[in-house]
Scaffold this motif. Structure first.
Motif, PDB file in Angstrom:
ATOM      1  N   ARG A 206       0.844  -1.197   0.000  1.00  0.00           N
ATOM      2  CA  ARG A 206       0.000   0.000   0.000  1.00  0.00           C
ATOM      3  C   ARG A 206       0.881   1.248   0.000  1.00  0.00           C
ATOM      4  O   ARG A 206       1.118   1.864   1.037  1.00  0.00           O
ATOM      5  CB  ARG A 206      -0.906   0.012   1.234  1.00  0.00           C
TER       6      ARG A 206
ATOM      7  N   LYS B 174      -9.305   1.752   6.868  1.00  0.00           N
ATOM      8  CA  LYS B 174     -10.655   1.202   6.994  1.00  0.00           C
ATOM      9  C   LYS B 174     -11.595   1.817   5.954  1.00  0.00           C
ATOM     10  O   LYS B 174     -12.458   1.131   5.413  1.00  0.00           O
ATOM     11  CB  LYS B 174     -11.189   1.459   8.403  1.00  0.00           C
ATOM     12  N   SER B 175     -11.378   3.103   5.636  1.00  0.00           N
ATOM     13  CA  SER B 175     -12.257   3.762   4.670  1.00  0.00           C
ATOM     14  C   SER B 175     -11.847   3.493   3.222  1.00  0.00           C
ATOM     15  O   SER B 175     -12.599   3.797   2.304  1.00  0.00           O
ATOM     16  CB  SER B 175     -12.269   5.275   4.912  1.00  0.00           C
ATOM     17  N   ALA B 176     -10.660   2.934   3.010  1.00  0.00           N
ATOM     18  CA  ALA B 176     -10.148   2.728   1.647  1.00  0.00           C
ATOM     19  C   ALA B 176      -9.842   1.252   1.397  1.00  0.00           C
ATOM     20  O   ALA B 176      -8.778   0.909   0.899  1.00  0.00           O
ATOM     21  CB  ALA B 176      -8.901   3.582   1.447  1.00  0.00           C
ATOM     22  N   LEU B 177     -10.782   0.385   1.724  1.00  0.00           N
ATOM     23  CA  LEU B 177     -10.547  -1.051   1.621  1.00  0.00           C
ATOM     24  C   LEU B 177     -10.339  -1.529   0.185  1.00  0.00           C
ATOM     25  O   LEU B 177      -9.629  -2.493  -0.052  1.00  0.00           O
ATOM     26  CB  LEU B 177     -11.713  -1.822   2.253  1.00  0.00           C
ATOM     27  N   GLY B 178     -10.937  -0.873  -0.803  1.00  0.00           N
ATOM     28  CA  GLY B 178     -10.839  -1.331  -2.180  1.00  0.00           C
ATOM     29  C   GLY B 178      -9.607  -0.834  -2.923  1.00  0.00           C
ATOM     30  O   GLY B 178      -9.410  -1.160  -4.083  1.00  0.00           O
ATOM     31  N   LYS B 179      -8.756  -0.053  -2.286  1.00  0.00           N
ATOM     32  CA  LYS B 179      -7.581   0.490  -2.969  1.00  0.00           C
ATOM     33  C   LYS B 179      -6.545  -0.608  -3.177  1.00  0.00           C
ATOM     34  O   LYS B 179      -6.367  -1.488  -2.369  1.00  0.00           O
ATOM     35  CB  LYS B 179      -6.962   1.612  -2.142  1.00  0.00           C
ATOM     36  N   ARG B 180      -5.877  -0.522  -4.340  1.00  0.00           N
ATOM     37  CA  ARG B 180      -4.824  -1.478  -4.642  1.00  0.00           C
ATOM     38  C   ARG B 180      -3.962  -0.915  -5.766  1.00  0.00           C
ATOM     39  O   ARG B 180      -4.319   0.067  -6.397  1.00  0.00           O
ATOM     40  CB  ARG B 180      -5.400  -2.813  -5.028  1.00  0.00           C
TER      41      ARG B 180
END
Length: 139
Positions: A25, A58-64
């Motif tokens: 990340r 927690k608010s950016a779980l879909g980031k990759r």
């Protein structure tokens, strides 16, 4: 300035996990770098920063990381350093990063151990060139 210290063991445990996570990340790498500099005597201020990083995660779980075909060809590398850029200890930071076909694939930054003007920056420039040659060899 009086700083209220926090639980050192808990702080080190959380930051250790964030360091591990920052390898996949890069969006949290800088913030984790800053909070990891205070592992020996963490204050409440930096513990709150750690909690902010966790709140962001927690608010950016879909980031990759995503790699795209974007019409940019070849390998490019960049290096840079600042002189006495850290406000806390007046040390320099050097870094490099490498792009393959427009996609960021490697990066590194390092705070110098001593205050210097040229030799540490030149050494890190050499590390950046070696990284670029390694990526070229791998491809």
């Amino acid at each position: 300035m009086d700083q209220v210290l926090t639980d050192k063991g808990h702080y080190q445990w959380l930051v250790g996990r964030l360091i591990y996570l920052s390898h996949t990340r890069p969006d949290i790498a800088y913030a984790v770098n800053v909070v990891s500099q205070f592992m020996h005597a963490p204050s409440e201020e930096y513990m709150n920063a750690v909690y902010q990083i966790l709140k962001y995660l927690k608010s950016a779980l879909g980031k990759r990381l995503l790699f795209y075909k974007n019409g940019v060809y070849g390998i490019k590398g960049y290096t840079d350093s600042d002189w006495v850029g850290s406000q806390t200890d007046r040390r320099s930071t050097s870094g490099y990063f490498t792009f393959v076909e427009g996609n960021l694939v490697t990066w590194r930054s390092k705070k110098q151990k001593v205050v210097s003007r040229s030799s540490a920056e030149a050494e890190f420039l050499a590390h950046g060139v070696c990284e670029l040659l390694w990526v070229k060899h791998v491809l």
